[in-house]
Design an enzyme around this catalytic site. Structure first.
Site, mmCIF file in Angstrom:
data_model
loop_
_atom_site.group_PDB
_atom_site.id
_atom_site.type_symbol
_atom_site.label_atom_id
_atom_site.label_comp_id
_atom_site.label_asym_id
_atom_site.label_seq_id
_atom_site.Cartn_x
_atom_site.Cartn_y
_atom_site.Cartn_z
ATOM 1 N N ASP A 49 43.239 29.635 44.926
ATOM 2 C CA ASP A 49 42.648 30.958 44.721
ATOM 3 C C ASP A 49 43.735 32.017 44.849
ATOM 4 O O ASP A 49 44.284 32.239 45.924
ATOM 5 C CB ASP A 49 41.557 31.204 45.780
ATOM 6 C CG ASP A 49 40.851 32.534 45.562
ATOM 7 O OD1 ASP A 49 39.805 32.547 44.893
ATOM 8 O OD2 ASP A 49 41.357 33.570 46.061
ATOM 9 N N TYR A 54 47.889 39.954 44.297
ATOM 10 C CA TYR A 54 48.667 39.254 45.332
ATOM 11 C C TYR A 54 50.151 39.178 44.943
ATOM 12 O O TYR A 54 51.001 38.902 45.786
ATOM 13 C CB TYR A 54 48.142 37.835 45.596
ATOM 14 C CG TYR A 54 46.703 37.734 46.062
ATOM 15 C CD1 TYR A 54 45.990 38.862 46.470
ATOM 16 C CD2 TYR A 54 46.039 36.515 46.090
ATOM 17 C CE1 TYR A 54 44.667 38.769 46.878
ATOM 18 C CE2 TYR A 54 44.719 36.415 46.501
ATOM 19 C CZ TYR A 54 44.039 37.550 46.890
ATOM 20 O OH TYR A 54 42.731 37.444 47.287
ATOM 21 N N LYS A 79 42.058 36.929 39.603
ATOM 22 C CA LYS A 79 41.120 38.063 39.666
ATOM 23 C C LYS A 79 41.674 39.296 38.968
ATOM 24 O O LYS A 79 42.888 39.545 39.007
ATOM 25 C CB LYS A 79 40.825 38.415 41.135
ATOM 26 C CG LYS A 79 40.464 37.202 41.994
ATOM 27 C CD LYS A 79 40.094 37.550 43.415
ATOM 28 C CE LYS A 79 39.998 36.299 44.272
ATOM 29 N NZ LYS A 79 41.242 35.952 44.972
ATOM 30 N N HIS A 112 37.625 41.690 40.999
ATOM 31 C CA HIS A 112 38.049 41.588 42.397
ATOM 32 C C HIS A 112 37.183 42.433 43.350
ATOM 33 O O HIS A 112 36.819 41.974 44.434
ATOM 34 C CB HIS A 112 39.523 42.001 42.501
ATOM 35 C CG HIS A 112 40.241 41.399 43.656
ATOM 36 N ND1 HIS A 112 41.554 41.027 43.608
ATOM 37 C CD2 HIS A 112 39.841 41.108 44.915
ATOM 38 C CE1 HIS A 112 41.930 40.531 44.778
ATOM 39 N NE2 HIS A 112 40.904 40.576 45.591
#
Ligand code: NAD
Length: 279
Positions: A49, A54, A79, A112
Site C-alpha cells: 500500500d 508518500y 492513491k 486519498h
C-alpha cells in the site's frame, strides 16, 4: 490473483480479491523503500500500500521489478493526492504513478482524502471510474470517507467503491462508517492498524493478557483482532524483524472474550487528521 500468497484474502465488489494483510509504506524514506519492500516481498507479503504523496512509488517499483514475482501474484495500491483531484489531474496523476511504479496497471486506486472544501471528490470519483474502464486499475475505492461523503458518491449512481481505507484501531473503531460501508458492500481497510505507535495499545492489559495467553506479541494480537473483525491491514515498520512479526498472525485465534475486551478500548482516539479538516 493466482497466487504465491497463502494467507487470507477478502473479496471485493469488483470481483477481485485482495490479500487481507499487506505492507504499508507511509513515512518510509524514499531512499530506504526499495530495501524494506524487497524484505517484505521476500518474507512473503504480496500486497503493498503506497500513495503518490508518500514520494516512494519509485522505490516500490524497483523492489517489484527486482523481486521477479509474477505481476498477477502482486497486489499494489496507490492513491490520488488531494491537489490532483478533478478529471484532468486525476488522469495525469494515475499515469505519473504508473510510470513511477513501472507498472501498466495497479490493483487498487483510491481517492486519498475527501477534502470536502475542495468539493471535487464526486468529479474525481467519475475520473476513477474512467481510469478503471481504461484498464489502469482493477479496482477503485476511497479513503478517509465519512458517511456523509459516501452518501454523496452513492447518490450519483456510479460504481460503488470497493474499499474505504480509514484510520481504525482498537482506540478508534469508527463503527458508524464501518457499518455504513459494509452495508453497501464496501470493504474496510484499516490504516494505522497499530495506532501508528502513538497510541499506547501495547500496554493495555487486554492486549498483553491475550499476547501472553497465545505466546504472541501485543502487535500480533492487535493485528489478529483486525483480521477477526474482517479488516484489511498493512502495518508499516522499517525493521525486518517487525515486518516478519506482523505477518506471523495466521496460526492463532483470539477468543470471543479477548476480542470483546480489546474492542472495549474504543475512546475516539484518533491519531491522524479528521477527514473534514484536511483540505
Ligand atoms: P501503523 O499503525 O502501521 O504503525 C506503524 C508504527 O507502528 C511503526 O512505525 C512502528 O513504530 C510501530 N510498529 C510496527 N510494527 C510493530 C511491531 N511489530 N511491534 C511494535 N511496534 C510496531 O501506522 P501507519 O504506517 O500509519 O499505517 C499503516 C499503513 O496505512 C501506512 O503505511 C499506509 O500505507 C497506510 N496509511 C494510509 C493513510 C490514509 O490516509 N489513507 C494514512 C496513514 C497510513
Amino acid at each position: 490473483m493466482t497466487t504465491s500468497w497463502t494467507g487470507p484474502v477478502v473479496p471485493l465488489n469488483s470481483g477481485a480479491t485482495i490479500p487481507q494483510v499487506g505492507f504499508g509504506v507511509f513515512k518510509v524514506d524514499p531512499a530506504e523503500t526499495e530495501h524494506i519492500v524487497s524484505d517484505a516481498l521476500e518474507l512473503g507479503y504480496r500486497h503493498i500500500d503506497t500513495a503518490a504523496i508518500y514520494g516512494n512509488e519509485e522505490g516500490v517499483g524497483r523492489a517489484i521489478a527486482a523481486s521477479g514475482i509474477p505481476r498477477e501474484d502482486l497486489y499494489i495500491t496507490t492513491k490520488l493526492w488531494n491537489s490532483d483531484q478533478g478529471t484532468t489531474s486525476a488522469h495525469d496523476a494515475i499515469d505519473a504513478s504508473l510510470e513511477k511504479l513501472g507498472l501498466d496497471f495497479v490493483d487498487l486506486y483510491l481517492i486519498h482524502w475527501p477534502t470536502p472544501r475542495r468539493d471535487l471528490y464526486r468529479e474525481s470519483w467519475k475520473a476513477l471510474q474512467q481510469i478503471q474502464a481504461d484498464g489502469k486499475t482493477t479496482s477503485i475505492g476511497v479513503s478517509n470517507f465519512l458517511v456523509e461523503h459516501l452518501e454523496k458518491l452513492l447518490a450519483d449512481g456510479g460504481a460503488v467503491p470497493a474499499v474505504n481505507q480509514i484510520e481504525l484501531h482498537p482506540a478508534l473503531q469508527q463503527r458508524e462508517v464501518v457499518e455504513f460501508s459494509r452495508s453497501h458492500g464496501i470493504q474496510i481497510e484499516a490504516w494505522g492498524p497499530l495506532g501508528q505507535g502513538k497510541y499506547p495499545l501495547f500496554v493495555e492489559p487486554s492486549v498483553t493478557g491475550a499476547a501472553a495467553a497465545h505466546g504472541k506479541t501485543p502487535a500480533q494480537v492487535v493485528l489478529r483482532w483486525h483480521l477477526q473483525n474482517n479488516n484489511i491491514v498493512f502495518p508499516k515498520s522499517n525493521s525486518r524483524a517487525r515486518v516478519a512479526e506482523n505477518l506471523d498472525i495466521f496460526d492463532f485465534e483470539l477468543t470471543d472474550g479477548e476480542i470483546a475486551a480489546i474492542s472495549s478500548l474504543e475512546r475516539d482516539g484518533r491519531v491522524g487528521s479528521h477527514p473534514n479538516d484536511l483540505n
